[in-house]
Scaffold this active site. Structure first.
Site, PDB file in Angstrom:
ATOM      1  N   GLU A 118      15.449 -17.597 -22.704  1.00 23.29           N
ATOM      2  CA  GLU A 118      14.717 -16.336 -22.657  1.00 23.29           C
ATOM      3  C   GLU A 118      14.301 -15.890 -24.067  1.00 23.29           C
ATOM      4  OE1 GLU A 118      13.990 -14.012 -19.852  1.00 23.29           O
ATOM      5  OE2 GLU A 118      12.709 -13.512 -21.550  1.00 23.29           O
TER       6      GLU A 118
ATOM      7  N   ASP B 272      10.452 -15.605 -25.453  1.00 24.53           N
ATOM      8  CA  ASP B 272       9.896 -14.331 -25.896  1.00 24.53           C
ATOM      9  C   ASP B 272       9.333 -14.437 -27.307  1.00 24.53           C
ATOM     10  OD1 ASP B 272      10.892 -13.467 -23.506  1.00 24.53           O
ATOM     11  OD2 ASP B 272      12.309 -12.018 -24.324  1.00 24.53           O
TER      12      ASP B 272
ATOM     13  N   SER C 174       9.235 -12.948 -17.244  1.00 24.68           N
ATOM     14  CA  SER C 174       9.760 -13.035 -18.604  1.00 24.68           C
ATOM     15  C   SER C 174       8.731 -13.571 -19.572  1.00 24.68           C
ATOM     16  CB  SER C 174      10.927 -14.021 -18.640  1.00 24.68           C
ATOM     17  OG  SER C 174      12.111 -13.364 -18.431  1.00 24.68           O
TER      18      SER C 174
ATOM     19  N   ASP D  35      -9.401  -8.069 -13.151  1.00 22.28           N
ATOM     20  CA  ASP D  35      -8.764  -7.690 -11.893  1.00 22.28           C
ATOM     21  C   ASP D  35      -8.382  -8.973 -11.137  1.00 22.28           C
ATOM     22  OD1 ASP D  35      -7.875  -6.298  -9.739  1.00 22.28           O
ATOM     23  OD2 ASP D  35      -9.830  -5.473  -9.155  1.00 22.28           O
ATOM     24  N   ILE D  36      -7.118  -9.065 -10.740  1.00 25.70           N
ATOM     25  CA  ILE D  36      -6.666 -10.245  -9.996  1.00 25.70           C
ATOM     26  C   ILE D  36      -6.722  -9.902  -8.508  1.00 25.70           C
ATOM     27  CG2 ILE D  36      -4.769 -11.892  -9.654  1.00 25.70           C
ATOM     28  CD1 ILE D  36      -6.051 -11.930 -12.487  1.00 25.70           C
TER      29      ILE D  36
ATOM     30  N   GLY E  66      -8.885  -3.680  -7.560  1.00 28.42           N
ATOM     31  CA  GLY E  66      -8.236  -2.468  -8.056  1.00 28.42           C
ATOM     32  C   GLY E  66      -6.742  -2.702  -8.225  1.00 28.42           C
TER      33      GLY E  66
ATOM     34  N   ASP F  52      -2.841  -3.076  -7.549  1.00 25.11           N
ATOM     35  CA  ASP F  52      -1.968  -3.499  -6.444  1.00 25.11           C
ATOM     36  C   ASP F  52      -0.564  -3.735  -6.980  1.00 25.11           C
ATOM     37  OD1 ASP F  52      -1.846  -6.417  -7.352  1.00 25.11           O
ATOM     38  OD2 ASP F  52      -3.995  -6.137  -7.076  1.00 25.11           O
TER      39      ASP F  52
END
Ligand SMILES: *[C@@H]1O[C@H](CO)[C@@H](O)[C@H](O)[C@H]1NC(C)=O
Ligand SMILES: *[C@@H]1O[C@H](CO)[C@@H](O)[C@H](O)[C@H]1NC(C)=O
Ligand SMILES: *[C@@H]1O[C@H](CO)[C@@H](O)[C@H](O)[C@H]1NC(C)=O
Ligand SMILES: *[C@@H]1O[C@H](CO)[C@@H](O)[C@H](O)[C@H]1NC(C)=O
Ligand SMILES: *[C@@H]1O[C@H](CO)[C@@H](O)[C@H](O)[C@H]1NC(C)=O
Ligand SMILES: *[C@@H]1O[C@H](CO)[C@@H](O)[C@H](O)[C@H]1NC(C)=O
Length: 621
Positions: A304, A308, A516, A558-559, A577, A579
Site C-alpha cells: 500500500e 501510494d 487504494s 463522466d463514466i 452525471g 453516481d
C-alpha cells in the site's frame, strides 16, 4: 468594553446554569454495541486493572457549527471569501471548548486524582479540545462505569483492550464528545486487495519488454498506449488524464500520504520504480514523518505504502511528497507494564497535522472501515477534524472502498441483523473528497469493486443535493428500497483508475489494484492543480467538493458504464452525471487546470477568480 460586558454576562449565565452537585456516578450510556462483541473479535479475558491506557477525551467544541460555516464560505467558488482559508490560530479559536466543559472535565479528572498526577502525563491540544492522559484500566472502568477486556481479532491474531459499551456521568454528556479507547475496535484497512496482486515477481527489464518501454515512459505522450489496458504506469495516467505539466511552485506546494498499520514506504523501491517508469525523476525522493510511534522499517516495504508514494510522486515530481507513518492501536502485550499508545490512528494523525503551521495542500489516504463498525461519536470527531484541514486550505482525499456496495453478507449490527448496503468511513464523511475506481482505458468503465453508496451517519450535504437527487430520480423508488439510506451523504465524489498499477515492492514489480490506487492518482492531479493555482498567485483549492459539484465536474470525464456489485446485488450503475460508483468522473487535467486558473466555463461565459487577499478578516474582529 462592549466585548467585556458580553463576556461577563455569558459568564453569569454559565455560572447560574452549573448544577450545585456534581455526581460522577450518575451514569448514562455514551455508546454501546447492541450486538455485543463486534464480528471478528473474541474476548480473551478481563483487562489487567493496573495496565495503563493512553486515554483521549474529546471536549465538545462550542463553535464547531461556525467552523463548518467558514469551511463552506471559503470552499464555495461563488462566495466572496472563496480561497481565504483560515489560519491555524483561527481554526483553533473555533475549536475551543466552552470554559464550562473544560472546568467540568477537570473536576471529573481531579475527583479521581488524575489532573495533576505526574504519572498521568496529561497533555492538551492547542485549542484545548482534546485532553490526553494515561489512566490504569481499573480506574478508567470506574470513571466510565464499564469493564474493559482484552480482545483478539480472530483473523489476524492481533489483540487490544476495548469495551463493548461505556457511560459518562449525566452532566458530562453535553460536554464530552468521545472517550477513547472505548468501543472502536476497527483497524482501518488499506483499500488494496492482495488478490489483485498479479504477475508476481517480474523484473524491471522483463516489464520494460512487456510494455515496449520507451514508448510507455515517454512522460508527456498524448495517446494512450494499448498496453495501458492491462498495465498502468505513470505515463499511461499522464496520457489518459491529459496531464502535461511540470510543477513550478515546489517551494510552497506539497503533497502528503497518510499511512497506517506498519505500512512502510521504501526509498530503494521508489528509485527502481523511477528507473523503470520515470527516468527523469530518478533523483527524486520523498520525506518520511513518523507519528505516534509509527515505524519506518526500510527492510519491510509495504504494498500500500509503495503504491501510494510511487504514484503520487510519479505524477507530481518534483513536488515535495511526505509519507506520514502513523502508529497507534499496537497489539496489547500481556507482559508489558509500560504505557502503550493505544490511540486510534486517525486521531493521532489529526492531532499531529493540525498542530503544524504548514500543512500539505493535498493529502491522500487509502484506508477505511465499514461505517457501522466505527462508533458514531468517534466518526463525527474524526470527520470534524478533516473539516478543519479543509478550512485551512488542504484537499483531503480518501479511497471509496473495495467491496462495491458492501462486502460479505452485509448484515447490520444494530440488533436487527438486516441486510443492508455497507458504506465505508471515512469515505462517507462529507468533508473529504472520496475517490472510486475505474477499469480499462478504452473506454474507461467503473471497476467492479468501486466502493460507493450512502452514509447512515452523515446527512446529504447541500453541495451534492442536486446531483444526488438527479441520480435517485433515474434509480426510481423501487430499486434497492430499504438497502440504502437515500438521505445520507452519497459517495464517491470522483474516480480514477483502479487496476493493474505497476508497483515495485522489494525490488520486484507487482500489479496492484483497488481504490487504494485511485485516491493517490486523483490526489496527484489535485496537487498539480494546486501548483498551477499557486504559480498564478491564487490560493490552493482546499476542500474540493463545493467546487467539484458546481464547476469542477466540467473538467471530468463522466463514466457511464459499469456497476459495483455487493451484498448479493448488482450494486449501482454508473450513469450520466453523478453516481455512487464513480462519482462525477475521472480527471482531465488540461481542462481542470483551465478551470482553476482561468475559470472559463466550458462553452459558457467567462468568469474570473477574484483575488481578495484576505487581509480583512471581519469574522474574527
Ligand atoms: C524490519 O523488517 C524485517 C523484515 O520483515 C524484519 O526481519 C526486522 O525484524 C524488522 N526490524 C524491526 C526493527 O522491526
Ligand atoms: C444474523 O442472521 C444470520 C443469518 O441471516 C445468522 O447467521 C447470524 O447468527 C445472525 N446474527 C445475529 C447477531 O443475530
Ligand atoms: C475489468 O474489465 C475487464 C474487461 O471488461 C473485466 O473482465 C474485469 O472483470 C473487470 N474487472 C474489474 C475489477 O472491474
Ligand atoms: C439515514 O441517514 C440519516 C441522515 O444521516 C440518519 O439520520 C439516519 O439515522 C439514517 N438511517 C438509518 C436507518 O441509519
Ligand atoms: C487537454 O488539455 C488541453 C489544455 O491543456 C486542452 O486544450 C485539450 O482540449 C485537452 N484534451 C482533451 C482531449 O480534452
Ligand atoms: C490563464 O491564466 C494564466 C495565468 O494567469 C495566463 O498566463 C494564461 O494566459 C491564461 N490563459 C488563457 C487562455 O486565458
Amino acid at each position: 468594553m462592549l466585548k467585556n460586558a458580553l463576556v461577563l454576562s455569558l459568564f453569569v449565565v454559565a455560572t447560574l446554569c452549573k448544577p450545585l452537585h456534581k455526581r460522577w456516578d450518575d451514569f448514562k450510556v455514551k455508546h454501546a454495541w447492541v450486538d455485543g462483541v463486534p464480528k471478528g473479535w473474541e474476548v480473551i479475558g478481563p483487562a489487567p486493572p493496573e495496565y495503563r491506557l493512553a486515554v483521549r477525551i474529546g471536549l465538545r467544541q462550542d463553535r464547531i457549527d461556525d467552523l463548518i460555516a467558514h469551511l463552506y464560505a471559503v470552499s464555495d467558488p461563488n462566495h466572496h471569501r472563496y480561497g481565504q482559508h483560515l489560519t491555524k490560530g483561527e481554526v483553533e479559536i473555533l475549536s475551543t471548548p466552552h470554559p464550562d466543559s473544560t472546568s467540568l472535565v477537570e473536576d471529573w479528572l481531579s475527583h479521581y486524582g488524575l489532573l495533576n498526577s505526574p504519572e498521568c502525563q496529561l497533555t492538551r491540544s492547542s485549542s484545548g479540545d482534546w485532553i490526553s492522559l494515561s489512566i490504569p484500566a481499573g480506574q478508567l472502568e470506574q470513571m466510565l462505569g464499564t469493564k474493559y477486556h482484552v480482545y483478539k481479532h480472530t483473523a489476524t491474531e492481533t489483540t487490544l483492550i476495548r469495551t463493548t459499551s461505556y457511560n459518562l456521568p449525566s452532566i458530562l454528556h453535553e460536554h464530552v464528545t468521545v472517550v477513547t479507547p472505548s468501543t472502536y475496535f476497527g483497524r482501518p484497512k488499506p483499500q488494496d486487495k492482495t488478490s489483485f496482486i498479479q504477475s508476481v515477481g517480474k523484473t524491471l527489464s522483463e516489464t520494460a519488454t512487456d510494455l515496449g518501454i520507451n514508448d510507455a515512459h515517454d512522460a508527456h505522450k498524448h495517446t494512450v498506449s494499448p498496453t495501458c489496458n492491462s498495465k498502468i504506469t505513470p505515463s499511461c495516467l499522464n496520457a489518459l488524464y491529459n496531464i502535461s505539466y511540470t510543477p513550478v511552485s515546489t517551494k510552497k506546494n506539497s503533497l502528503g500520504v497518510a499511512g497506517y498499520l506498519n505500512e512502510f514506504a521504501n526509498h530503494a523501491d521508489l528509485k527502481l520504480f523511477f528507473a523503470g517508469f520515470r527516468p527523469d525523476a530518478v533523483y527524486g525522493d520523498f520525506n518520511i514523518v513518523q507519528i505516534a510511534n509509527g515505524g519506518n522499517n526500510q527492510s519491510d516495504p509495504g504494498v500500500e505504502a509503495n503504491l501510494d508514494i510511487q504514484y503520487t510522486l510519479g505524477l507530481t515530481y518534483p513536488t515535495p511528497n511526505t509519507y506520514y507513518s502513523i502508529g497507534g492501536s499496537p497489539p496489547y502485550i500481556p507482559d508489558g507494564n509500560t504505557p502503550t499508545n493505544t490511540n486510534e490512528p486517525y486521531l493521532s494523525f489529526l492531532d499531529f497535522i493540525l498542530d503544524q503551521g504548514n500543512i500539505p495542500q493535498t493529502i491522500t489516504t487509502s484506508y477505511g472501515d465499514d461505517e457501522q463498525t466505527v462508533p458514531r461519536d468517534y466518526a463525527e470527531a474524526v470527520c470534524n477534524g478533516f473539516a478543519k484541514l479543509g478550512a485551512r486550505g488542504s484537499s483531503v482525499l480518501f479511497s471509496s472502498g473495495d467491496s462495491g456496495v458492501g462486502g460479505g453478507d452485509c448484515l447490520t449490527n444494530d440488533g436487527k441483523n438486516r441486510t443492508e448496503f455497507l458504506p465505508i468511513f471515512p469515505a462517507s464523511c462529507p468533508y473529504v473528497t472520496t475517490v472510486g475506481g475505474t477499469n480499462g482505458t478504452a473506454p474507461e468503465r467503473a471497476a467492479l469493486f468501486s466502493g460507493g453508496g450512502f452514509s447512515n451517519y452523515f446527512g446529504r450535504p447541500s453541495y451534492q443535493s442536486q446531483a444526488v437527487e438527479t441520480f435517485l430520480g433515474t434509480l426510481g423508488d423501487q430499486t434497492y428500497t430499504g438497502l440504502f439510506n437515500a438521505s445520507g451523504r452519497g459517495f464517491p465524489d470522483v474516480a480514477a483508475q483502479g487496476l493493474n498499477f505497476q508497483v515495485v515492492v522489494g525490488g520486484k514489480i507487482y500489479s496492484v489494484g483497488g481504490t487504494s490506487a485511485s485516491s493517490p492518482t486523483f490526489a496527484a492531479v489535485v496537487s498539480l492543480l494546486n501548483d498551477a493555482r499557486i504559480t498564478a498567485g491564487l490560493p490552493s483549492l482546499g476542500f474540493l467538493n463545493p467546487w467539484l459539484y458546481t464547476e469542477g465536474f466540467k473538467g471530468l470525464n463522466d463514466i457511464v458504464s459499469g456497476n459495483n456489485p455487493g451484498c448479493g446485488t448488482d450494486g449501482f450503475k454508473a450513469v450520466k452525471g453523478w453516481d455512487p460508483v464513480t462519482g462525477l468522473g475521472t480527471p482531465n487535467f488540461g481542462l481542470l487546470k483551465h478551470l482553476v486558473v482561468n475559470r472559463t466555463t466550458v462553452g459558457g461565459r467567462t468568469k474570473k477568480w477574484s483575488v481578495d487577499k484576505g487581509l480583512r478578516r471581519p469574522w474574527f474582529s
